[in-house]
Design a protein around this motif. Sequence first.
Motif, mmCIF file in Angstrom:
data_model
loop_
_atom_site.group_PDB
_atom_site.id
_atom_site.type_symbol
_atom_site.label_atom_id
_atom_site.label_comp_id
_atom_site.label_asym_id
_atom_site.label_seq_id
_atom_site.Cartn_x
_atom_site.Cartn_y
_atom_site.Cartn_z
ATOM 1 N N GLU A 286 0.850 -1.198 0.000
ATOM 2 C CA GLU A 286 0.000 0.000 0.000
ATOM 3 C C GLU A 286 0.883 1.244 0.000
ATOM 4 N N GLY A 287 0.363 2.310 -0.611
ATOM 5 C CA GLY A 287 1.062 3.583 -0.559
ATOM 6 C C GLY A 287 1.697 3.971 -1.877
ATOM 7 N N ALA A 314 8.203 7.553 0.786
ATOM 8 C CA ALA A 314 6.770 7.574 0.498
ATOM 9 C C ALA A 314 6.366 8.977 0.076
ATOM 10 N N ARG A 318 2.012 7.330 4.652
ATOM 11 C CA ARG A 318 2.097 5.938 5.071
ATOM 12 C C ARG A 318 2.380 5.028 3.887
ATOM 13 N N ILE A 319 3.229 4.055 4.121
ATOM 14 C CA ILE A 319 3.503 3.044 3.092
ATOM 15 C C ILE A 319 3.639 1.697 3.775
#
Length: 323
Positions: A286-287, A314, A318-319
Amino acid sequence: MDTANQRLTLAIDRRIDEPGGIARLRLRSLDGAPLAPFTAGAHLDVHVCDGEIDLWRQYSLCSDPQASEYYEIGVLRDPNSRGGSETLHRIAREGNILEIEGPRNHFPLHEEAPHSLLFGGGIGVTPMMAMARRLRALGKEFTLHYCTRSRSVTAFCGEVEAAGLSDVVVYHHDDEFETKLDLNAELAAAREGAHLYVCGPQGFMDWVISRALEFGIGDERIHREFFSADVDVSGENFEVVAERSGVSVSVESEETIAKALAKAGVKVDVKCEEGVCGTCVADVLEGEIDHRDHFLTEEEKREGEMMCVCCSRAKGKRIVLDL
């Protein structure tokens, strides 16, 4: 045979000091056994360890891919480096032992190409030497353009002659107007479907790559190998989540993901710390990624499914990584 993860202890069988502060090191197995074959464009990860210096550095293989009795690399003594090349020059004596990993190949030769253009700037000629040997063995059409500051610091001249490559290597020296590289002319004369390979200082590579794109050589036919790169790791703070480890940490403005995770007990293998070797590549769950590396292809960066955690960041707050 997959050699990417093999670790070997090899002896320095021969050291040849070339012009320009380059040491050519010939490495053999301790018992004289044949070494695993490699493909043109491959490199070795070399453990450089002496006193406070404990680093892994990448060096392209310049020897003949058809030879199995030794590997050969060229090491430039760079006083502006973080100590790896200086240390290796100091400890690399005939009979001494080096720990290596590989060979690995992130810079493969496309042997089916109708025409190959090789551009080596300074020490960047090392992978081109292996490529030239292979292309000559295949009977392929190619030219190696070897660019240096001056004739007096040009290494490998004797090796070019001994390998029977004098007719396909063109030397270009910055201090000799008559030998300067006319890049536009060379690109304009490239055959349809030609592949281009470039390695050397970052400014030299950026120049060759940008001009090649302007001449219509598609990015998929432009191949590059970075020995080192200037990397800016600064940016806004963000959270990184190592999903499999169940760890979440904050990455500070001047910190890398790899270092932030290491402080939290999540170890990520890192070698170059400059986004050129690919050792630290992690899958992104994600991210959005702020890519700062020179390892992933433009297509891989657009896909956004992996990143080099030694330097990239990132774009958001958030990642999530598959670590």
